[in-house]
Scaffold this active site. Structure first.
Site, PDB file in Angstrom:
ATOM      1  N   ILE A 474       0.918  -1.139  -0.118  1.00  0.00           N
ATOM      2  CA  ILE A 474       0.052  -0.135  -0.048  1.00  0.00           C
ATOM      3  C   ILE A 474       0.798   1.410   0.082  1.00  0.00           C
ATOM      4  O   ILE A 474       0.522   2.227  -0.635  1.00  0.00           O
ATOM      5  CB  ILE A 474      -0.834   0.187   1.062  1.00  0.00           C
ATOM      6  CG1 ILE A 474      -1.708  -1.434   1.214  1.00  0.00           C
ATOM      7  CG2 ILE A 474      -1.811   1.191   1.318  1.00  0.00           C
ATOM      8  CD1 ILE A 474      -2.905  -1.328   2.284  1.00  0.00           C
ATOM      9  N   THR A 561       1.330   0.648   7.765  1.00  0.00           N
ATOM     10  CA  THR A 561       1.752  -0.362   8.499  1.00  0.00           C
ATOM     11  C   THR A 561       0.357  -1.287   8.568  1.00  0.00           C
ATOM     12  O   THR A 561      -0.687  -0.768   8.869  1.00  0.00           O
ATOM     13  CB  THR A 561       2.731  -0.284   9.577  1.00  0.00           C
ATOM     14  OG1 THR A 561       1.888   0.175  10.365  1.00  0.00           O
ATOM     15  CG2 THR A 561       3.787   0.788   8.976  1.00  0.00           C
ATOM     16  N   GLU A 612     -10.626   6.225   6.157  1.00  0.00           N
ATOM     17  CA  GLU A 612     -11.460   5.628   5.124  1.00  0.00           C
ATOM     18  C   GLU A 612     -11.134   4.375   4.694  1.00  0.00           C
ATOM     19  O   GLU A 612     -12.084   3.743   4.453  1.00  0.00           O
ATOM     20  CB  GLU A 612     -11.861   6.876   3.780  1.00  0.00           C
ATOM     21  CG  GLU A 612     -12.877   6.334   2.924  1.00  0.00           C
ATOM     22  CD  GLU A 612     -14.040   6.496   3.402  1.00  0.00           C
ATOM     23  OE1 GLU A 612     -14.975   5.313   3.854  1.00  0.00           O
ATOM     24  OE2 GLU A 612     -14.731   7.854   3.515  1.00  0.00           O
ATOM     25  N   VAL A 615     -11.780   0.233   6.033  1.00  0.00           N
ATOM     26  CA  VAL A 615     -13.100  -0.606   5.705  1.00  0.00           C
ATOM     27  C   VAL A 615     -13.269  -0.436   4.406  1.00  0.00           C
ATOM     28  O   VAL A 615     -13.400   0.672   3.767  1.00  0.00           O
ATOM     29  CB  VAL A 615     -14.320  -0.302   6.337  1.00  0.00           C
ATOM     30  CG1 VAL A 615     -15.264  -0.920   6.041  1.00  0.00           C
ATOM     31  CG2 VAL A 615     -14.177  -0.196   8.052  1.00  0.00           C
ATOM     32  N   ALA A 617     -11.303  -0.705   1.809  1.00  0.00           N
ATOM     33  CA  ALA A 617     -10.154  -0.135   0.777  1.00  0.00           C
ATOM     34  C   ALA A 617     -10.649   1.162   0.561  1.00  0.00           C
ATOM     35  O   ALA A 617     -10.823   2.338   1.209  1.00  0.00           O
ATOM     36  CB  ALA A 617     -10.072  -1.135  -0.339  1.00  0.00           C
ATOM     37  N   LEU A 619     -13.258   2.407  -1.034  1.00  0.00           N
ATOM     38  CA  LEU A 619     -14.931   2.339  -1.069  1.00  0.00           C
ATOM     39  C   LEU A 619     -15.288   3.555  -0.142  1.00  0.00           C
ATOM     40  O   LEU A 619     -14.656   3.386   0.948  1.00  0.00           O
ATOM     41  CB  LEU A 619     -15.819   1.122  -0.783  1.00  0.00           C
ATOM     42  CG  LEU A 619     -15.401   0.072  -1.957  1.00  0.00           C
ATOM     43  CD1 LEU A 619     -16.346  -1.057  -1.678  1.00  0.00           C
ATOM     44  CD2 LEU A 619     -15.782   0.537  -3.383  1.00  0.00           C
ATOM     45  N   GLY A 670      -2.332 -13.837  -4.259  1.00  0.00           N
ATOM     46  CA  GLY A 670      -1.900 -12.759  -3.475  1.00  0.00           C
ATOM     47  C   GLY A 670      -3.288 -12.179  -2.611  1.00  0.00           C
ATOM     48  O   GLY A 670      -3.279 -11.142  -1.840  1.00  0.00           O
ATOM     49  N   ASP A 684     -10.113 -10.129  10.610  1.00  0.00           N
ATOM     50  CA  ASP A 684     -10.172  -9.063   9.592  1.00  0.00           C
ATOM     51  C   ASP A 684     -11.433  -8.262   9.326  1.00  0.00           C
ATOM     52  O   ASP A 684     -11.658  -7.279   9.677  1.00  0.00           O
ATOM     53  CB  ASP A 684      -9.241  -9.195   8.359  1.00  0.00           C
ATOM     54  CG  ASP A 684      -9.126  -7.860   7.436  1.00  0.00           C
ATOM     55  OD1 ASP A 684      -8.541  -7.116   7.797  1.00  0.00           O
ATOM     56  OD2 ASP A 684      -9.647  -7.860   6.579  1.00  0.00           O
ATOM     57  N   LYS A 688     -13.368  -4.805  10.983  1.00  0.00           N
ATOM     58  CA  LYS A 688     -14.092  -3.855  10.087  1.00  0.00           C
ATOM     59  C   LYS A 688     -15.445  -3.681  10.704  1.00  0.00           C
ATOM     60  O   LYS A 688     -16.017  -2.681  10.560  1.00  0.00           O
ATOM     61  CB  LYS A 688     -14.129  -4.530   8.531  1.00  0.00           C
ATOM     62  CG  LYS A 688     -12.724  -4.447   7.852  1.00  0.00           C
ATOM     63  CD  LYS A 688     -12.696  -4.900   6.674  1.00  0.00           C
ATOM     64  CE  LYS A 688     -11.240  -5.044   5.962  1.00  0.00           C
ATOM     65  NZ  LYS A 688     -11.095  -5.647   4.835  1.00  0.00           N
ATOM     66  N   GLY A 803      -6.735  -4.963  -2.287  1.00  0.00           N
ATOM     67  CA  GLY A 803      -5.732  -4.228  -3.405  1.00  0.00           C
ATOM     68  C   GLY A 803      -5.065  -3.116  -2.990  1.00  0.00           C
ATOM     69  O   GLY A 803      -5.580  -2.081  -2.689  1.00  0.00           O
TER      70      GLY A 803
END
Length: 823
Positions: A474, A561, A612, A615, A617, A619, A670, A684, A688, A803
């Protein structure tokens, strides 16, 4: 007819003397008098030698000998043999005299202000005499003028006050019979009794103005080492630029509050005679400089410049015994005047309950003692409190004649300070509205001046000084996007992203002027680079310390991170007025108390905390929930697929391959962590869901999120990843049976979070063809929001939920949002 003055940096070497001579020679016929300072560093060296002698330090003769040799070397470099002897004899004589004086100081161990003034006079006397002889030897008829012959002052040694009429009469009489160019020693003068005085450090500027006023000069030119008066101190603000024209009163305000180009009292004699002053650069003689005059053209901006005094002390006196008492201020400032204490700034509350003033730190405790003496009875009666001394402060002054006709200037100044976490201790503004002054902590001076300068002078450009932790998928995508888009962002949106620091788990690199985002990934990943002050092994503590120590305006921290330790540092950063942007879920999924600390501090103090991308990515889920709340809507229910990994697995679980094979495919592509159990444990997704629940106002802790386990316990107890897959293969039949049962009903399996009725849960459930979850593909995330307004037809947000590229884009957008909050 012109009067020129050359400062110490213009007189620092033989080459500098030759440059000055060239400037003077090119003005033959129009220059009547030249004022010079001592060679650079000489006055300080003279003071040091005198203080050594007074302290009984026997090394003072070595200092005097070094100064003499420096001047004799200058003579040897400038003059031919036949012109040199008389000058060397003069210099030898001066330093013999100086040695006698300092020997007396050494014997009696006392250095009076009068003796110190005499000692300080030697620098200007040497430089002016040498320049006069060098000009004459070069074909320009010139004479040395000892200013003690013509400028008269009182006996306030160290900062003597000149006597205007007497000095002017003596100057005109002296020059009447001397047609040659006069080279005058600046800074020095004399009392009526002939005692040597000085006009204060920087007093050579004043000497030039005194001569210019007496002679009715067309202009007084101050030649220095900068191109003119700048919009701010270039040592603090690197993009400060030259002011072409400025009024006398604006100049006095700027110089009073710290602008170093001009000695503050210089303006007075020029103002009284309406003589313009031009500031010019000896090292750039073709430049136009800055013109100071009575009727300077109006500035295009509402302020003309910013200056600052780096070190002041504030003294506060308060108590009910001050309220409505006539003559109180007279007593206060009379007590200070009797102790010769200069007051820099004054401010008083409208209730008259308190008054505070700023002084030089060297005078602070003398000022407090003077007030204790003057108001001893009132303090003993407890109607006035003892004076409070606040050291370690600076004054920032915003100056401009257009301020009185422009609304919102004060608001813009204090918004810039507040947005950068600069606390204002005291404020002063005169009725002329020419100056707004703020007393602040000394450690905030650079940040404050830069913040105000950017707000007023950078044509709407808003800069963010970004410190980035994490340069993996990222973070790497983020710097690529900044590199690709920064010119467009600067040109079209007037937003500049400056990467001032970057770190991975091993190294960190800093450059307050900005790292090149196009090359920063290779730079941080280079193992061969040796540690330097700007590149060193990473620790969170040192990264944070440097981020604060650089004290850059509009600093922001970006955490790319997944480190809990970094997330635990957010509160300290927000408390230091540093905005935080993060896709790291650890902070908002930590304890409810910590989540509330971060969000409450951000909201109440106006320091952006933007997350933002924690949760779904990129969106716009969290911002949408926030907008719904701001507009008065109430969220009743959220249903969502929040894990890109689990979405990919179940979206592709169509019976063509076993469940375990799909998980292997997801890992190879990936979509999962190196150990897929980190995704399949649903933690995860639970984090969220917890964040969304908290954003809806639900006071939930992490343990309150009910999670339906996807895998048997044996999968999580497997020793390694391959052992895990062997255990997972044992569950393929159970997963296939559940898929077939759903398929017979025309349904598909989806792992869905439900947030409603004050709780949150995640479970695997069947979705029919009419469900918005049915058509999901690849790693899509989807959030279905039911509110009072969106009740019959819920709001649906759908798109890639994982992604590096889309997540980095969301982080980038949050960074731009920070820039948009700037002035």
């Amino acid at each position: 007819m012109f009067v020129l003055k050359f400062g110490g940096t213009s007189m620092g070497s033989a080459i500098a003397f030759q440059r000055v001579a060239g400037i003077i020679g090119g003005r033959a016929g129009e220059v009547r008098l030249v004022v010079v300072s001592a060679m650079s560093g000489v006055t300080d060296a003279l003071i040091a030698a005198a203080r050594k002698a007074a302290a009984g330090d026997g090394s003072w003769p070595e200092d005097g000998a070094a100064l003499k040799e420096r001047h004799l070397l200058l003579v040897r470099e400038l003059l031919r043999d036949e012109d040199r002897a008389a000058v060397c004899t003069y210099i030898e004589g001066l330093f013999t005299d100086l040695a006698h004086i300092l020997d007396g100081v050494f014997i009696v161990r006392e250095l009076s202000p009068r003796i110190l003034d005499y000692v300080m006079s030697f620098g200007e006397r040497c430089s002016a005499f040498i320049l006069a002889r060098f000009l004459s030897a070069s074909g320009c008829e010139a004479e040395y003028l000892d200013s003690r012959e013509v400028i008269r002052t009182n006996d306030h040694y160290g900062a003597a006050v000149w006597r205007s009429e007497e000095s002017a009469a003596r100057i005109t009489a002296y020059l009447a019979g001397r047609p040659a160019l006069q080279i005058a020693a600046g800074f020095i003068a004399a009392t009526d009794e002939g005692a040597t005085t000085t006009l204060g450090r920087g007093g050579s500027d004043l000497s030039a103005a005194i001569y210019g006023a007496a002679l009715g000069a067309a202009c007084v030119e101050i030649w220095t080492d900068v191109d003119g008066i700048l919009t701010a101190d270039p040592r603090l603000v690197k993009n400060a630029f030259k002011i072409d024209a400025i009024s006398y009163v604006e100049t006095m305000e700027l110089s009073h509050f710290g602008a170093k180009v001009l000695y503050p009292p210089t303006v007075r004699p020029a103002l009284e005679k309406n003589i313009p002053i031009r500031i010019l650069n000896t090292f750039n003689p073709s430049g136009s400089g800055t013109l100071i005059s009575r009727n300077a053209p109006e500035s295009k901006r509402p302020i003309r410049g910013i200056s600052s005094l780096s070190s002041v002390t504030l003294i506060r006196l308060q108590g009910s015994g001050m309220m409505g008492v006539a003559g109180f201020s007279s007593r206060l400032f009379g007590a200070l005047a009797r102790k010769s204490i200069n007051v820099i700034l004054i401010t008083q509350s409208s209730s008259e309950y308190s008054i505070c003033f700023a002084v030089d730190p060297a005078s602070a405790y003398a000022a407090a003692a003077a007030l204790m003496e003057e108001f001893g009875q009132e303090i003993a009666a407890h109607v006035i409190e003892s004076p409070v001394v606040e050291p370690g402060l600076s004054i920032v002054a915003v100056v401009g004649s257009r301020m009185k006709s422009s609304s919102g200037i004060a608001g813009k100044v204090f918004h810039a300070l507040g947005r950068n976490g600069v606390n204002v201790v005291a404020i002063a503004q005169g009725s002329s509205e020419l100056n707004i002054s703020a007393v602040i902590s000394r450690q905030d001076e650079k940040r404050a001046v830069n913040a105000i300068h950017e707000a007023f002078f950078l044509e709407g450009m808003r800069s963010v000084n970004l410190f980035l932790a994490g340069i993996g998928l990222i973070g790497g995508a983020l710097v690529d996007q900044i590199a690709a888009h920064r010119e467009v962002l600067a040109g079209e949106e007037h937003i500049r992203i400056n990467i001032a620091g970057i770190a991975n788990s091993r190294r960190m690199i800093f450059n307050p002027d900005g790292l090149d985002p196009a090359g920063v990934k290779d730079l941080i990943r280079s193992e061969s680079a040796a540690p330097t002050d700007a590149s060193l092994p990473y620790t969170l503590e040192e990264f944070t310390r440097r981020m604060k120590a650089y004290n850059l305006p509009n600093t922001a921290f970006c955490d790319c991170t997944a480190d809990s330790g970094v997330a635990e540092n957010y509160a300290a950063l927000l408390a230091a007025a540093i905005p935080v942007v993060t896709p790291n879920k650890k902070a908002n999924a930590a304890s409810l108390a910590y989540y509330r600390t971060l969000t409450t501090y951000s909201r109440e103090r106006g320091i952006p905390y933007l997350y933002e991308t924690t949760v779904c990515a990129g969106l716009p889920v969290i911002s949408t929930l926030r907008d719904l709340s701001y507009s008065g809507d109430t969220v009743r229910r959220i249903e969502a697929v929040l894990s890109g990994t689990l979405s990919f697995i179940f979206n592709n679980f169509d019976g063509s391959k076993p469940f375990s094979a799909l998980v292997r495919e997801a890992k190879a592509s990936g979509y999962t962590e190196p150990d897929p159990r980190d995704d399949l444990n649903a933690m995860d997704a639970a984090r969220k869901a917890l964040i969304l629940a908290r954003e809806c106002g639900m006071p939930l802790e992490a343990g309150d999120v009910a999670i339906e386990p996807l895998l048997p316990v044996s999968c999580f107890e497997a020793a390694d990843v391959e052992a895990f897959f062997r255990e997972l293969e044992k569950s393929d039949a159970a997963f296939e049976e559940r898929r077939q049962r759903a398929a017979r009903a025309g349904n598909v399996l989806r792992y869905v979070a439900v947030i409603a009725d004050g709780g949150a849960a995640i479970r695997l459930r069947e979705e029919d063809g009419g469900s918005p979850f049915y058509p999901l593909v690849d790693a899509d995330n989807i959030v279905v929001i039911t509110t009072d307004r969106y009740s019959k037809l819920p709001m649906v947000i759908r798109g890639p939920g994982a992604g590096a590229s889309v997540t980095a884009a969301g982080v980038f957008a949050d960074i731009v949002r920070i820039a948009r909050t700037l002035v």
